[in-house]
Design an enzyme around this catalytic site. Structure first.
Site, PDB file in Angstrom:
ATOM      1  CB  SER A 200      -0.945  -0.070   1.196  1.00  0.00           C
ATOM      2  OG  SER A 200      -1.988   0.838   1.052  1.00  0.00           O
ATOM      3  CG  ASP A 287      -6.975  -2.883  -3.106  1.00  0.00           C
ATOM      4  OD1 ASP A 287      -7.575  -2.072  -2.380  1.00  0.00           O
ATOM      5  OD2 ASP A 287      -5.744  -3.060  -3.056  1.00  0.00           O
ATOM      6  CG  HIS A 326      -5.783  -2.350   0.618  1.00  0.00           C
ATOM      7  ND1 HIS A 326      -5.069  -1.978  -0.513  1.00  0.00           N
ATOM      8  CD2 HIS A 326      -5.205  -1.685   1.655  1.00  0.00           C
ATOM      9  CE1 HIS A 326      -4.119  -1.123  -0.155  1.00  0.00           C
ATOM     10  NE2 HIS A 326      -4.172  -0.930   1.137  1.00  0.00           N
TER      11      HIS A 326
END
Ligand SMILES: *[C@@H]1O[C@H](CO)[C@@H](O)[C@H](O)[C@H]1NC(C)=O
Ligand SMILES: *[C@@H]1O[C@H](CO)[C@@H](O)[C@H](O)[C@H]1NC(C)=O
Ligand SMILES: *[C@@H]1O[C@H](CO)[C@@H](O)[C@H](O)[C@H]1NC(C)=O
Ligand SMILES: *[C@@H]1O[C@H](CO)[C@@H](O)[C@H](O)[C@H]1NC(C)=O
Length: 355
Positions: A200, A287, A326
């Site tokens: 991320s 995601d 995610h």
């Protein structure tokens, strides 16, 4: 008769006044939400940093970061690195499974000696925003690395976890991470290949750090980018929370431009062109924090910058039917095989770093 009729319809006036009140309140909420709130964002660097880094979100609560065993990690030690800018960085070293089958090292020194003599690959993990190095989805991934018999180093950037709470910025977290990677390269001294794994926001950090180091001819053996975005402008525009704002004519002026002016950019789609080691992008179609399309944009940018070298730039698309979203690519059933193949391929090509 007339007064009776008026008495019968007195409530029409009440309804009328009530509707008027609702309209006024709604207008106020709209002005606040779509005008005032974005303006606060535009003019407060502190608010921008808080929303981007989410370092005030402490999760899990009540964890003693000095004891990795409290989150179920065996064969790990906690220690602190102090960077060249005098920032204290909370760090964990986690040993590969084969080294803890029989007994655990007894001292700090024996942990460090095992890292110096590493023969198995070493993974350096750079986490995303919010939480700290003990957050559960991160721990799950370290444990996978451990089962795959890799060494793991993970840490908290400045202002996260128990690291020093000093001015947070893109360059701040880049400098911290660069320091940790350079320290690791020195310790391992080419005895084993080093891989960097960013998740991320950590993909923005690791891409930027590797680009800087590559310009000094320092490179890890490979880079994994889990759930990455191409740059912060696109990420902030595509984030679910931005959806009510992104069509405002002043969105760019009020949200994107101030971040860029304050050097909060994470332009991985530029940095990735300078990175010399092989890169594996992993992204789940479902995601909903960093949309899959942004990982794909980064992949396309990398391919353009590296002349479509399929050995250097690879991408794994994870079907939405797995529901990994995610944070849970660590649970993907094919992940161990993907990691091991990439590690084998990349280790062969890795060039030693000067020490
Ligand atoms: C030690 O761990 C490795 C790696 O997981 C495993 O393959 C091996 O069988 C274990 N050895 C013993 C003696 O338990
Ligand atoms: C690491 O390697 C050095 C030199 O080969 C050796 O002297 C030392 O005992 C090793 N340490 C461990 C913990 O294996
Ligand atoms: C990061 O490092 C660079 C180069 O050493 C330095 O110029 C800069 O001031 C540092 N930035 C921060 C925020 O620590
Ligand atoms: C690193 O490894 C090289 C080659 O094996 C060796 O000559 C050198 O002394 C090592 N450096 C350190 C700091 O241990």
């Amino acid at each position: 008769m007339v007064p009776v009729i008026i008495a019968d319809f007195w409530y029409i006036g009440v309804i009328y006044r009530f509707l008027l009140w609702i309209i006024k309140v709604s207008i106020c909420i709209y002005i606040f939400l779509l005008g005032l709130l974005p303006l606060v964002f535009r003019y407060s660097y502190q608010v921008q940093k808080k929303i981007l880094f989410l370092n005030f979100v402490h999760w899990p609560l009540g964890i003693d970061l000095s004891k990795p065993e409290t989150v179920g990690i065996k064969g790990a030690r906690n220690f602190y690195l102090t960077t060249d800018e005098n920032v204290k960085i909370g760090t964990w070293q986690i040993l590969p499974q084969s080294l803890i089958n029989e007994s655990l090292p007894e001292s700090e020194e024996s942990y460090e000696a095992l890292l110096r003599n590493a023969t198995r690959p070493v993974f350096l993990y750079m986490h995303g925003n919010s939480g700290n190095r003990a957050s559960s989805h991160r721990v799950e991934l370290y444990q996978l690395f451990q089962r795959l018999n890799f060494h793991v180093i993970c840490f908290d950037y400045r202002s996260y976890g128990d690291s020093d709470n000093v001015d947070l910025s893109e360059m701040g977290v880049i400098n911290d991470s660069k320091f940790v990677l350079e320290w690791l390269i020195k310790i391992v001294n080419n005895s084993a290949p080093i891989f960097v794994w960013g998740h991320s926001l950590g993909t923005g950090v690791s891409s930027h750090v590797l680009a800087i180091l590559a310009s000094n001819d320092v490179n890890p053996a490979g880079l994994f980018l889990e759930s990455p975005f191409n740059n912060l402008a696109d990420e902030i525009t595509e984030h679910p929370l931005a959806q009510i704002f992104k069509h405002l004519p002043w969105f760019h002026w009020v949200i994107v431009q101030p971040l860029y002016n304050n050097q909060l950019r994470f332009e991985s789609d530029r940095h990735i062109g300078k990175i010399q080691c092989p890169i594996m992008i992993l992204h789940a179609e479902d995601d909903n924090v960093v949309p899959f399309s942004l990982g794909e944009k980064l992949f396309n940018a990398a391919n353009e910058l590296h002349g479509y070298n399929i050995e250097q730039i690879q991408m794994t698309r994870i079907d939405s039917s797995y529901g990994l979203g995610h944070k849970y690519i660590c649970r993907y059933k094919d992940l161990p095989r993907i990691i091991e193949n990439f590690v084998t391929q990349s280790s062969k090509k890795a060039m030693p770093n000067k020490n």
